[in-house]
Scaffold this active site. Structure first.
Site, mmCIF file in Angstrom:
data_model
loop_
_atom_site.group_PDB
_atom_site.id
_atom_site.type_symbol
_atom_site.label_atom_id
_atom_site.label_comp_id
_atom_site.label_asym_id
_atom_site.label_seq_id
_atom_site.Cartn_x
_atom_site.Cartn_y
_atom_site.Cartn_z
ATOM 1 N N TRP A 110 55.450 57.902 84.031
ATOM 2 C CA TRP A 110 54.489 58.202 85.100
ATOM 3 C C TRP A 110 54.376 59.710 85.309
ATOM 4 O O TRP A 110 53.285 60.246 85.523
ATOM 5 C CB TRP A 110 54.885 57.517 86.413
ATOM 6 C CG TRP A 110 54.739 56.030 86.364
ATOM 7 C CD1 TRP A 110 55.723 55.100 86.552
ATOM 8 C CD2 TRP A 110 53.531 55.277 86.118
ATOM 9 N NE1 TRP A 110 55.205 53.839 86.423
ATOM 10 C CE2 TRP A 110 53.872 53.913 86.163
ATOM 11 C CE3 TRP A 110 52.206 55.629 85.858
ATOM 12 C CZ2 TRP A 110 52.936 52.897 85.964
ATOM 13 C CZ3 TRP A 110 51.272 54.620 85.653
ATOM 14 C CH2 TRP A 110 51.638 53.275 85.711
ATOM 15 N N ASP A 178 55.586 61.900 93.800
ATOM 16 C CA ASP A 178 55.196 60.500 93.653
ATOM 17 C C ASP A 178 56.372 59.665 94.149
ATOM 18 O O ASP A 178 57.452 59.702 93.550
ATOM 19 C CB ASP A 178 54.907 60.237 92.161
ATOM 20 C CG ASP A 178 54.457 58.812 91.884
ATOM 21 O OD1 ASP A 178 54.565 57.956 92.787
ATOM 22 O OD2 ASP A 178 54.004 58.556 90.743
ATOM 23 N N LYS A 202 54.590 48.464 95.558
ATOM 24 C CA LYS A 202 56.005 48.401 95.219
ATOM 25 C C LYS A 202 56.824 48.072 96.478
ATOM 26 O O LYS A 202 57.577 47.138 96.493
ATOM 27 C CB LYS A 202 56.491 49.723 94.632
ATOM 28 C CG LYS A 202 55.573 50.342 93.573
ATOM 29 C CD LYS A 202 55.679 49.686 92.217
ATOM 30 C CE LYS A 202 54.541 50.002 91.270
ATOM 31 N NZ LYS A 202 54.503 51.337 90.730
HETATM 32 C C1 LIG Z 1 53.503 52.014 89.715
HETATM 33 C C2 LIG Z 1 53.586 53.475 89.675
HETATM 34 C C3 LIG Z 1 52.457 54.274 89.422
HETATM 35 C C4 LIG Z 1 51.092 53.694 89.155
HETATM 36 O O1 LIG Z 1 50.596 53.154 90.318
HETATM 37 P P1 LIG Z 1 49.097 52.598 90.410
HETATM 38 O O2 LIG Z 1 49.016 52.266 91.853
HETATM 39 O O3 LIG Z 1 49.031 51.415 89.505
HETATM 40 O O4 LIG Z 1 48.177 53.676 90.004
HETATM 41 C C5 LIG Z 1 52.614 55.638 89.450
HETATM 42 N N1 LIG Z 1 53.803 56.207 89.682
HETATM 43 C C6 LIG Z 1 54.924 55.476 89.896
HETATM 44 C C7 LIG Z 1 56.229 56.150 90.146
HETATM 45 C C8 LIG Z 1 54.839 54.086 89.897
HETATM 46 O O5 LIG Z 1 55.943 53.343 90.121
#
Ligand SMILES: *Cc1c(COP(=O)(O)O)cnc(C)c1O
Length: 373
Positions: A110, A178, A202
């Site tokens: 990511w 993030d 999540k």
């Molecule tokens: C799941 C995830 C993403 C992607 O998320 P989307 O909502 O599908 O764009 C990005 N960064 C991390 C750390 C993730 O766990």
């Protein structure tokens, strides 16, 4: 029907009381005679839902008053574009146009995607990466240069199961993080960050809602060519209602936050998460069939990858495939590792009860025995 223990990395398990409450309110929420899905986002019925959700998020995370909370769409992935567009772009469009430099630390897939997206708009530097050892550790983070636009990290790496144990010191350069897979899993000092973002699917609620927490002084720097829907100033100015926000996701997140508050908030969930992850890592430490590939000092509380110790690759793959299949037959579902890294992974977000972790360990002990270890 019996509910499974769902170890999916996302969309993922939600607290059962939240789902039951949503079911009870499906056709008539708060006496409005309609579902939240049917409400106008500008109605008096929806107002307390969105305001209540924001207030609870502020309270639980300790978000200071000089930060704005935005409820957006496009997932965490859209923030990979919005952050460089808003914080580092120059008056002309494009990667060659003069803007500011952005720093990215590459700690996983990511993080790498975030940097690649930013590089389409701005000058990106990646001074540290843990790719040399398949992202199984967090690298030392070099200091930014004073003029850098921001410094981006992925606080918890969902796919490889690492987390930053401490934060890099970026001085006056805003830290962007993030926090999709660790938001509200343990305390976080929001004031140390310029911008935080998380896809809801999540640890907060259903897919379709993205939460952005941004310091006020970082809003309003997007050049005029940046489209309206990608601008923090527009979303902040309209209270996340420039266009229709993801209303139902905001409502479910509000219920999840209420559940979390009733549980005792961050202190209580932190203890529980440490207990759950502690049980699982301790089991992996002494197992003869399974092991964690991740360096001890930076293991995630939320996503725990594991592999079979079997040396022969073909036999290992056979064992791992059979493990995932037999676990699913026992109601322990979504344990396959990410398609890019293989192996297995148990995601044990806030809503995974400790009984689920115990059931998984019990199944793994049994699997070890029947497979001659
Ligand atoms: C799941 C995830 C993403 C992607 O998320 P989307 O909502 O599908 O764009 C990005 N960064 C991390 C750390 C993730 O766990």
């Amino acid at each position: 029907m019996k509910r499974v223990y769902n170890f999916s990395p996302g969309p993922s398990v939600l607290p059962l009381p939240v789902l039951e409450r949503a079911a009870a309110e499906m056709t008539d929420a708060n006496g409005a005679g309609q579902s939240v899905m049917e409400m106008s986002h500008r109605s008096k019925d929806f107002k307390p839902i969105i305001e209540g959700a924001e207030a609870l998020l502020r309270e639980l995370m300790g978000i200071p008053p000089n930060y704005r909370v935005l409820f957006l769409q496009g997932g965490a992935s859209l923030q990979f574009s919005m952050i460089p567009l808003n914080l580092a772009s120059g008056e002309q469009a494009g990667p060659e146009a003069p803007g500011k430099k952005a720093v990215y630390i590459e700690t996983g897939i990511w993080a790498k995607k975030a940097a690649a997206e930013a590089a389409k708009f701005v000058d990106v530097s990646v001074p540290a990466s843990s790719k040399d050892r398949a992202y199984t550790y967090i690298p030392a983070a070099p200091a930014p240069e004073p003029g850098d636009a921001y410094y981006h990290i992925t606080l918890n790496n969902t796919i490889v199961g690492t987390k930053w144990a401490g934060l890099p010191d970026t001085g006056p350069v805003p830290l962007a993080a993030d926090i999709s897979s660790c938001i509200l899993s343990e305390p976080l000092e929001v004031a140390k960050f310029g911008v935080l973002y998380a896809g809801a699917q999540k640890n907060l609620g259903p897919a379709g809602l993205t939460v952005v927490i941004i310091r006020e002084d970082l809003i309003g720097h997007a050049p005029s060519w940046v489209p309206a829907l990608l601008r923090y100033d527009i979303h902040a100015g309209e209270g996340s209602m420039y266009n229709t926000p993801p209303c139902y996701g905001i409502y479910i997140m509000g219920l999840v936050l209420e559940w979390l508050k009733n549980l005792g908030g961050l202190p209580a969930i932190t203890r529980l998460n440490q207990e759950k992850a502690g049980l699982f890592y301790r089991y992996l430490e002494q197992s003869r069939l399974f092991r964690s590939p991740v360096e001890k000092s930076c293991r995630s509380l939320m996503n725990i990858p594991f592999v079979c110790t079997e040396a022969d690759p073909a036999r290992r793959e056979e064992l791992e495939t059979r493990f995932v299949k037999e676990a699913a037959a026992q109601g322990l579902v979504n344990l396959a590792g990410h398609r890019l890294v293989g192996g297995m992974r148990a995601s044990i977000y806030n809503a995974m009860p400790i009984e689920g972790v115990r059931a998984l360990i019990q199944f793994m002990e049994q699997f070890e025995k029947t497979n001659g270890k």
